[in-house]
Motif scaffolding. Structure first.
Motif, PDB file in Angstrom:
ATOM      1  N   VAL A  32       9.928 -14.263 -11.875  1.00 23.84           N
ATOM      2  CA  VAL A  32       9.438 -14.146 -13.246  1.00 23.84           C
ATOM      3  C   VAL A  32       8.036 -14.735 -13.376  1.00 23.84           C
ATOM      4  CG1 VAL A  32       9.836 -14.931 -15.611  1.00 23.84           C
ATOM      5  CG2 VAL A  32      11.740 -14.075 -14.262  1.00 23.84           C
ATOM      6  N   SER A  33       7.815 -15.902 -12.797  1.00 24.71           N
ATOM      7  CA  SER A  33       6.494 -16.530 -12.915  1.00 24.71           C
ATOM      8  C   SER A  33       5.436 -15.717 -12.177  1.00 24.71           C
ATOM      9  CB  SER A  33       6.525 -17.957 -12.394  1.00 24.71           C
ATOM     10  OG  SER A  33       6.785 -17.980 -11.007  1.00 24.71           O
ATOM     11  N   PHE A  34       5.787 -15.127 -11.035  1.00 24.46           N
ATOM     12  CA  PHE A  34       4.810 -14.309 -10.315  1.00 24.46           C
ATOM     13  C   PHE A  34       4.451 -13.061 -11.105  1.00 24.46           C
ATOM     14  CE2 PHE A  34       3.444 -11.226  -7.087  1.00 24.46           C
ATOM     15  CZ  PHE A  34       2.380 -11.936  -6.549  1.00 24.46           C
ATOM     16  N   SER A  35       5.444 -12.443 -11.751  1.00 22.33           N
ATOM     17  CA  SER A  35       5.141 -11.243 -12.538  1.00 22.33           C
ATOM     18  C   SER A  35       4.311 -11.589 -13.781  1.00 22.33           C
ATOM     19  CB  SER A  35       6.427 -10.526 -12.942  1.00 22.33           C
ATOM     20  OG  SER A  35       7.190 -11.329 -13.797  1.00 22.33           O
ATOM     21  N   ILE A  36       4.570 -12.737 -14.392  1.00 20.82           N
ATOM     22  CA  ILE A  36       3.758 -13.159 -15.542  1.00 20.82           C
ATOM     23  C   ILE A  36       2.343 -13.507 -15.097  1.00 20.82           C
ATOM     24  CG2 ILE A  36       3.471 -14.996 -17.262  1.00 20.82           C
ATOM     25  CD1 ILE A  36       6.531 -15.028 -17.522  1.00 20.82           C
ATOM     26  N   CYS A  37       2.215 -14.205 -13.982  1.00 23.67           N
ATOM     27  CA  CYS A  37       0.888 -14.552 -13.474  1.00 23.67           C
ATOM     28  C   CYS A  37       0.109 -13.315 -13.050  1.00 23.67           C
ATOM     29  CB  CYS A  37       0.999 -15.517 -12.294  1.00 23.67           C
ATOM     30  SG  CYS A  37       1.485 -17.174 -12.768  1.00 23.67           S
ATOM     31  N   GLN A  38       0.794 -12.273 -12.594  1.00 22.29           N
ATOM     32  CA  GLN A  38       0.142 -11.039 -12.193  1.00 22.29           C
ATOM     33  C   GLN A  38      -0.543 -10.373 -13.378  1.00 22.29           C
ATOM     34  OE1 GLN A  38       2.973  -8.518 -10.303  1.00 22.29           O
ATOM     35  NE2 GLN A  38       1.652  -8.047  -8.601  1.00 22.29           N
ATOM     36  N   GLU A  39       0.070 -10.475 -14.533  1.00 25.00           N
ATOM     37  CA  GLU A  39      -0.511  -9.878 -15.727  1.00 25.00           C
ATOM     38  C   GLU A  39      -1.662 -10.712 -16.275  1.00 25.00           C
ATOM     39  OE1 GLU A  39       0.308  -6.963 -17.197  1.00 25.00           O
ATOM     40  OE2 GLU A  39       1.690  -6.602 -15.527  1.00 25.00           O
ATOM     41  N   MET A  40      -1.591 -12.024 -16.133  1.00 25.52           N
ATOM     42  CA  MET A  40      -2.573 -12.902 -16.766  1.00 25.52           C
ATOM     43  C   MET A  40      -3.759 -13.239 -15.860  1.00 25.52           C
ATOM     44  SD  MET A  40       0.046 -15.494 -18.675  1.00 25.52           S
ATOM     45  CE  MET A  40      -1.246 -16.595 -19.150  1.00 25.52           C
ATOM     46  N   ILE A  41      -3.527 -13.369 -14.556  1.00 23.94           N
ATOM     47  CA  ILE A  41      -4.554 -13.861 -13.639  1.00 23.94           C
ATOM     48  C   ILE A  41      -4.860 -12.770 -12.617  1.00 23.94           C
ATOM     49  CG2 ILE A  41      -5.128 -15.667 -11.978  1.00 23.94           C
ATOM     50  CD1 ILE A  41      -2.960 -17.389 -13.356  1.00 23.94           C
ATOM     51  N   SER A  42      -6.153 -12.561 -12.344  1.00 24.32           N
ATOM     52  CA  SER A  42      -6.533 -11.505 -11.410  1.00 24.32           C
ATOM     53  C   SER A  42      -6.634 -12.002  -9.962  1.00 24.32           C
ATOM     54  CB  SER A  42      -7.866 -10.889 -11.837  1.00 24.32           C
ATOM     55  OG  SER A  42      -8.870 -11.885 -11.836  1.00 24.32           O
ATOM     56  N   ASN A  43      -6.821 -13.294  -9.743  1.00 30.43           N
ATOM     57  CA  ASN A  43      -6.964 -13.842  -8.401  1.00 30.43           C
ATOM     58  C   ASN A  43      -5.586 -13.979  -7.751  1.00 30.43           C
ATOM     59  OD1 ASN A  43      -7.724 -15.150  -6.094  1.00 30.43           O
ATOM     60  ND2 ASN A  43      -8.757 -16.841  -7.126  1.00 30.43           N
ATOM     61  N   ALA A  44      -5.417 -13.433  -6.546  1.00 27.93           N
ATOM     62  CA  ALA A  44      -4.113 -13.429  -5.877  1.00 27.93           C
ATOM     63  C   ALA A  44      -3.682 -14.833  -5.456  1.00 27.93           C
ATOM     64  CB  ALA A  44      -4.147 -12.511  -4.662  1.00 27.93           C
ATOM     65  N   TRP A  45      -4.633 -15.640  -4.958  1.00 29.41           N
ATOM     66  CA  TRP A  45      -4.284 -16.988  -4.518  1.00 29.41           C
ATOM     67  C   TRP A  45      -3.858 -17.856  -5.696  1.00 29.41           C
ATOM     68  CZ3 TRP A  45      -3.018 -17.984   0.155  1.00 29.41           C
ATOM     69  CH2 TRP A  45      -3.554 -17.240   1.196  1.00 29.41           C
ATOM     70  N   LEU A  46      -4.499 -17.688  -6.819  1.00 33.95           N
ATOM     71  CA  LEU A  46      -4.138 -18.443  -7.999  1.00 33.95           C
ATOM     72  C   LEU A  46      -2.761 -18.041  -8.513  1.00 33.95           C
ATOM     73  CD1 LEU A  46      -5.328 -20.679  -9.692  1.00 33.95           C
ATOM     74  CD2 LEU A  46      -6.344 -18.958 -11.181  1.00 33.95           C
ATOM     75  N   GLN A  47      -2.433 -16.757  -8.373  1.00 37.50           N
ATOM     76  CA  GLN A  47      -1.091 -16.289  -8.746  1.00 37.50           C
ATOM     77  C   GLN A  47      -0.024 -16.945  -7.885  1.00 37.50           C
ATOM     78  OE1 GLN A  47      -1.112 -12.068  -8.314  1.00 37.50           O
ATOM     79  NE2 GLN A  47      -2.587 -11.743  -9.971  1.00 37.50           N
ATOM     80  N   ILE A  48      -0.271 -17.012  -6.596  1.00 35.02           N
ATOM     81  CA  ILE A  48       0.702 -17.608  -5.666  1.00 35.02           C
ATOM     82  C   ILE A  48       0.837 -19.107  -5.931  1.00 35.02           C
ATOM     83  CG2 ILE A  48       1.139 -18.132  -3.230  1.00 35.02           C
ATOM     84  CD1 ILE A  48      -0.175 -15.399  -2.608  1.00 35.02           C
ATOM     85  N   ILE A  49      -0.283 -19.790  -6.149  1.00 32.55           N
ATOM     86  CA  ILE A  49      -0.241 -21.230  -6.407  1.00 32.55           C
ATOM     87  C   ILE A  49       0.520 -21.525  -7.699  1.00 32.55           C
ATOM     88  CG2 ILE A  49      -1.674 -23.226  -7.003  1.00 32.55           C
ATOM     89  CD1 ILE A  49      -3.743 -22.120  -4.993  1.00 32.55           C
TER      90      ILE A  49
END
Length: 114
Positions: A32-49
């Motif tokens: 859930v957090s990865f899918s929410i971060c995917q929509e909000m943040i464009s940087n892949a490393w920041l999404q993973i962190i």
């Protein structure tokens, strides 16, 4: 020979002391957090962190409370916050509750002195 219990209340630990329930919660929070971060943040490393931070927080909150090991840390935290929100009932010396308390205390002291 002793009797064999039908079930035990202890959680089955799988990896590093984590139970199946805690691992399942962490995986769901991770997705859930990865899918929410995917929509909000464009940087892949920041999404993973950010996803790893959310998984770590979920593991902490799904752990046992230090003050009461029968409940989870999240439930203990909710009860702690609700304790501050609910109105406090402060009774003075002129109320009926105080009078009944003093009467019961006097009866106990009278029984002890007999």
């Amino acid at each position: 020979m002793g009797t064999v219990p039908k079930s035990t209340k202890a959680d089955i630990k799988f990896f590093l002391g984590l139970s199946l329930q805690r691992i399942g919660i962490a995986i769901m929070v991770g997705f859930v957090s990865f899918s929410i971060c995917q929509e909000m943040i464009s940087n892949a490393w920041l999404q993973i962190i950010m996803s790893l931070i959310f998984v770590a927080i979920s593991l902490v909150l799904s752990g046992r409370s230090p003050s009461n090991p029968r409940i989870t840390f999240a439930k203990g935290l909710i009860l702690f916050v609700l304790n501050f929100i609910e109105p406090k009932k402060l009774y003075g010396t002129e109320t009926e509750e105080y009078r009944t308390y003093k009467e019961r205390e006097a009866e106990r002291n009278a029984k002890k002195q007999k």
